[in-house]
Enzyme design. Structure first.
Site, PDB file in Angstrom:
ATOM      1  N   GLU A 164       0.828  -1.218   0.000  1.00  0.00           N
ATOM      2  CA  GLU A 164       0.000   0.000   0.000  1.00  0.00           C
ATOM      3  C   GLU A 164       0.860   1.265   0.000  1.00  0.00           C
ATOM      4  O   GLU A 164       0.406   2.334   0.402  1.00  0.00           O
ATOM      5  CB  GLU A 164      -0.951   0.028   1.202  1.00  0.00           C
ATOM      6  CG  GLU A 164      -1.969  -1.088   1.254  1.00  0.00           C
ATOM      7  CD  GLU A 164      -2.967  -1.097   0.103  1.00  0.00           C
ATOM      8  OE1 GLU A 164      -2.779  -0.354  -0.878  1.00  0.00           O
ATOM      9  OE2 GLU A 164      -3.924  -1.869   0.176  1.00  0.00           O
ATOM     10  N   HIS A 202      -1.952   2.252   8.575  1.00  0.00           N
ATOM     11  CA  HIS A 202      -3.121   1.636   7.933  1.00  0.00           C
ATOM     12  C   HIS A 202      -3.354   0.274   8.578  1.00  0.00           C
ATOM     13  O   HIS A 202      -2.407  -0.506   8.747  1.00  0.00           O
ATOM     14  CB  HIS A 202      -2.892   1.479   6.430  1.00  0.00           C
ATOM     15  CG  HIS A 202      -3.859   0.534   5.790  1.00  0.00           C
ATOM     16  ND1 HIS A 202      -5.226   0.697   5.875  1.00  0.00           N
ATOM     17  CD2 HIS A 202      -3.669  -0.605   5.085  1.00  0.00           C
ATOM     18  CE1 HIS A 202      -5.820  -0.301   5.245  1.00  0.00           C
ATOM     19  NE2 HIS A 202      -4.900  -1.112   4.765  1.00  0.00           N
ATOM     20  N   HIS A 204      -6.847  -2.783   9.766  1.00  0.00           N
ATOM     21  CA  HIS A 204      -8.217  -3.249   9.535  1.00  0.00           C
ATOM     22  C   HIS A 204      -8.906  -3.501  10.877  1.00  0.00           C
ATOM     23  O   HIS A 204      -9.343  -4.630  11.142  1.00  0.00           O
ATOM     24  CB  HIS A 204      -8.221  -4.550   8.721  1.00  0.00           C
ATOM     25  CG  HIS A 204      -7.501  -4.485   7.411  1.00  0.00           C
ATOM     26  ND1 HIS A 204      -7.191  -5.607   6.677  1.00  0.00           N
ATOM     27  CD2 HIS A 204      -7.036  -3.426   6.680  1.00  0.00           C
ATOM     28  CE1 HIS A 204      -6.569  -5.251   5.558  1.00  0.00           C
ATOM     29  NE2 HIS A 204      -6.449  -3.934   5.551  1.00  0.00           N
TER      30      HIS A 204
HETATM   31 ZN   LIG Z   1      -5.380  -2.946   3.994  1.00  0.00          ZN
END
Ligand SMILES: [Zn+2]
Length: 282
Positions: free
Chosen positions: A76, A95, A97
């Site tokens: 990413e 980043h 989840h």
């Molecule tokens: Zn991700």
């Protein structure tokens, strides 16, 4: 500015915390920080963030070219580069989840209601960037319009992104988003939030200066005429009666404005109405 050695250790520690709190599973998530005005230190591709060591990290330039490190940089990386390009004030990006916040992102529900004072003063609102295929150039394009005025963003059907003036500040914003999502979920299960009134929201915004909280943008004066490019949309109802807390049910009733209001009748009242209608037919 902390030393490179310290920043490597901080990334390892934050990765461990993200994994321990269940904000990432398997190899999910990525972390980066500015080393200087032209280089970034970043987690590598395909490693579990709970089990990293300081030597694993990659160094890239702001175009994403690898300058040092045995492994390839995060898949990413382009999303991180987009943030650094748009926000000179941001030093670090996280980043992950986190499951409750990601649930909101999957359900398409932004975390933009004025509910908790500390969220209003720190993050303001947490919008949802449109769905984009992970690790493609779609993702930086999807977050582009939000990163200028938000430090926390949900990524539709994917996860969350936080930005900070240092690594721990970006990490703590991820904690705040997940905590806010948990509380919002429980409140909705219990019948819905009572929202902070608009006046109260602006009172809280006024406290930012007092506590030295830097926010990328002010809260939009009127959410209906929002200009998302330069302010944050926060859902906070105007309270004519001067209440600081406005129950959502009242808000919903006002919004429907009588047109589709629910009418409750007892069984006896309903029977009487039907009998009356049948009698009129004869
Ligand atoms: Zn991700």
């Amino acid at each position: 500015m902390p030393s490179e050695q310290q920043l490597r250790a901080d990334i390892v520690e934050i990765g461990r915390r993200l994994y321990a709190r269940g904000y990432t599973a398997s190899n999910d998530g990525n972390i980066s920080v500015r080393l200087d005005d032209r280089r970034l230190l970043m987690t590598p591709k395909n490693v579990c963030k709970g089990f990293m060591d300081p030597a694993m990290m990659c160094i890239t330039d702001l175009e994403g070219r690898k300058l040092a490190g045995e492994r390839d940089p995060s898949s990413e990386m382009q999303m991180h580069l987009e943030v650094y390009r748009q926000r000179a004030d941001v030093q670090a990006v996280v980043h992950a989840h986190p499951p409750i916040a990601t649930g909101f992102a999957v359900a398409g529900i932004p975390l933009d209601r004025a509910v908790l004072a500390e969220v209003v003063t720190t993050l303001g609102s947490v919008p949802i960037a449109e769905y984009a295929t992970p690790s493609t150039k779609e993702l930086p394009e999807a977050v582009r319009q939000y990163v200028k005025v938000h430090d926390g963003i949900l990524l539709a059907n994917h996860g969350a992104l936080t930005l900070g003036a240092d690594l721990y500040s970006a990490y703590f914003k991820m904690e705040t988003i997940e905590h806010f999502a948990k509380i919002s979920l429980v409140a909705r299960m219990l019948g819905g939030e009572r929202l902070l009134s608009r006046d109260e929201v602006f009172r809280l915004q006024g406290l930012r200066g007092m506590y030295g909280i830097a926010s990328p943008a002010p809260i939009c004066p009127d959410p209906a005429q929002a200009e998302p490019a330069d302010c944050q949309v926060v859902q906070a109802p105007v309270s004519a009666a001067g209440q600081r807390l406005v129950p959502e049910s009242i808000r919903e009733r006002r919004r429907s404005d009588g047109a589709d209001q629910e009418i409750r009748l007892t069984y006896r009242e309903l029977t009487a109405l039907i009998e009356d209608a049948v009698r009129n037919l004869k």
